[in-house]
Scaffold this motif. Sequence first.
Motif, PDB file in Angstrom:
ATOM      1  N   ASP A 247       3.029  57.866   6.618  1.00 17.84           N
ATOM      2  CA  ASP A 247       3.175  58.759   7.624  1.00 17.84           C
ATOM      3  C   ASP A 247       2.357  59.738   7.444  1.00 17.84           C
ATOM      4  O   ASP A 247       1.413  60.461   8.456  1.00 17.84           O
ATOM      5  CB  ASP A 247       4.566  59.255   7.909  1.00 17.84           C
ATOM      6  N   TRP A 248       2.259  60.424   6.372  1.00 22.16           N
ATOM      7  CA  TRP A 248       1.325  61.658   5.786  1.00 22.16           C
ATOM      8  C   TRP A 248       0.784  61.429   4.376  1.00 22.16           C
ATOM      9  O   TRP A 248       1.613  60.744   3.447  1.00 22.16           O
ATOM     10  CB  TRP A 248       2.200  62.887   5.602  1.00 22.16           C
ATOM     11  N   ARG A 272      -3.366  61.953   9.845  1.00 25.04           N
ATOM     12  CA  ARG A 272      -2.227  61.711   8.789  1.00 25.04           C
ATOM     13  C   ARG A 272      -2.716  62.517   7.564  1.00 25.04           C
ATOM     14  O   ARG A 272      -1.668  62.472   6.535  1.00 25.04           O
ATOM     15  CB  ARG A 272      -2.274  60.488   8.690  1.00 25.04           C
ATOM     16  N   ARG A 296       6.234  70.549   5.605  1.00 28.61           N
ATOM     17  CA  ARG A 296       7.432  70.199   5.659  1.00 28.61           C
ATOM     18  C   ARG A 296       8.143  71.339   6.563  1.00 28.61           C
ATOM     19  O   ARG A 296       8.888  71.119   7.542  1.00 28.61           O
ATOM     20  CB  ARG A 296       8.301  70.130   4.499  1.00 28.61           C
ATOM     21  N   ARG A 300       5.962  68.938  10.470  1.00 25.73           N
ATOM     22  CA  ARG A 300       5.130  67.945  10.388  1.00 25.73           C
ATOM     23  C   ARG A 300       5.706  66.821   9.255  1.00 25.73           C
ATOM     24  O   ARG A 300       6.043  65.590   9.848  1.00 25.73           O
ATOM     25  CB  ARG A 300       3.744  68.012   9.891  1.00 25.73           C
ATOM     26  N   ILE A 301       6.136  67.059   8.406  1.00 22.92           N
ATOM     27  CA  ILE A 301       6.779  65.998   7.338  1.00 22.92           C
ATOM     28  C   ILE A 301       8.369  65.997   7.639  1.00 22.92           C
ATOM     29  O   ILE A 301       8.808  67.159   7.555  1.00 22.92           O
ATOM     30  CB  ILE A 301       6.624  66.189   5.867  1.00 22.92           C
ATOM     31  N   LYS A 302       8.758  65.114   8.098  1.00 21.94           N
ATOM     32  CA  LYS A 302      10.081  65.069   8.472  1.00 21.94           C
ATOM     33  C   LYS A 302      11.011  64.094   7.647  1.00 21.94           C
ATOM     34  O   LYS A 302      10.468  63.071   7.152  1.00 21.94           O
ATOM     35  CB  LYS A 302      10.295  64.415   9.946  1.00 21.94           C
ATOM     36  N   ASP A 305       9.982  60.117   6.453  1.00 18.52           N
ATOM     37  CA  ASP A 305       8.413  59.850   6.427  1.00 18.52           C
ATOM     38  C   ASP A 305       8.205  59.489   4.925  1.00 18.52           C
ATOM     39  O   ASP A 305       8.761  59.865   3.858  1.00 18.52           O
ATOM     40  CB  ASP A 305       7.807  61.333   6.901  1.00 18.52           C
ATOM     41  N   VAL A 307       5.327  59.397   2.326  1.00 20.54           N
ATOM     42  CA  VAL A 307       4.270  60.498   2.035  1.00 20.54           C
ATOM     43  C   VAL A 307       3.522  60.027   0.791  1.00 20.54           C
ATOM     44  O   VAL A 307       4.338  59.722  -0.249  1.00 20.54           O
ATOM     45  CB  VAL A 307       5.158  61.941   1.944  1.00 20.54           C
ATOM     46  N   ARG A 324       9.458  58.704  -0.324  1.00 23.96           N
ATOM     47  CA  ARG A 324      10.292  58.967   0.923  1.00 23.96           C
ATOM     48  C   ARG A 324      10.964  60.191   1.104  1.00 23.96           C
ATOM     49  O   ARG A 324      11.638  60.665   0.252  1.00 23.96           O
ATOM     50  CB  ARG A 324      11.067  57.789   1.202  1.00 23.96           C
TER      51      ARG A 324
END
Length: 325
Positions: A247-248, A272, A296, A300-302, A305, A307, A324
């Motif tokens: 995701d990121w 991303r 975060r 953006r970072i949830k 996600d 990462v 995660r």
Amino acid sequence: MIRSVLTGTGSALPKRCVSNAELSETVDTSDEWIRERTGITQRYIAGEGETTGTLATDAARAAMADAGIAIDDIDLLVLATATPDNTFPATATQVQAALGGRGFPAFDVAAVCSGFLYALGTADSMIRSGMATRALVIGSETFSRILDWDDRGTCVLFGDGAGAFVIEARDMGGLPDPDAAGIIATRLHAEGEHSELLYVDGGPSSTGEVGKLRMMGREVFRHAVTNLSAVLTEVLGDAGFEAGDIDWVVPHQANSRILDATARKLGLPMERMVVTVDRHANTSAASVPLAYDVARRDGRIKPGDLVMLEAMGGGFTWGASLLRA
């Protein structure tokens, strides 16, 4: 099966923000030159009373507040820095004292821009082995204190700052669920034969002086793109994921060209990549946790996600960690 789960993040920046325009008043450079080659528009520079230790302390406090814990809940502190307050004691012990902690292990890790990945890997290993249950992992730097301000090829690239994670042990009860929160896989590397490409020309044992940063920019760029794309592929293989699952990516914020090239090599869209180099410049070991905290907090970072964290620095050292959120 124990997994280290990220429960809080925090960051800190010096009070003084220096734009490219302001920098060009004292350095033979220009806003256009810096933007075109690096993507940087500004950086933060530590002033009187601001040190690696004070920035680390502020970032740690923010991370603990985010996690809803106090210093008495911490039993490990690992601080990544190439610019410690003193040769010794370790800056980590000074941060421990400033936070009101005592008794638990606190130490510095020196791997330059990869330092936070090394510190995170160390803390994760100690948690997995049962040596710790909740750790503060910090990256903090005052690179402005080791820059040659007459060298426009390096002094425009760096800034000061700090970022911190709180990670804690969580029992997975068996084989870990790939969708469960926590650090999934980490790889770390080093090749000392390339140390002359990015180094500081001094030290207590060699010159008796702190020294200044020196860098062969083109060679560092070439190695960075190759090494970072390779280690990301390694970590994905270890974890059983593919690049498209990410995701990121939270990369070391060296310059925008390295970020672009790494994304292309992995086949990932720049959308991303978490990019903060434009406003913070290269904050060395602080750049990954600082960028993560920004992404975060801005949403953006949830939670949930996937990462990827990655960095390369002097040594050469480099590494990546998949987690995660």
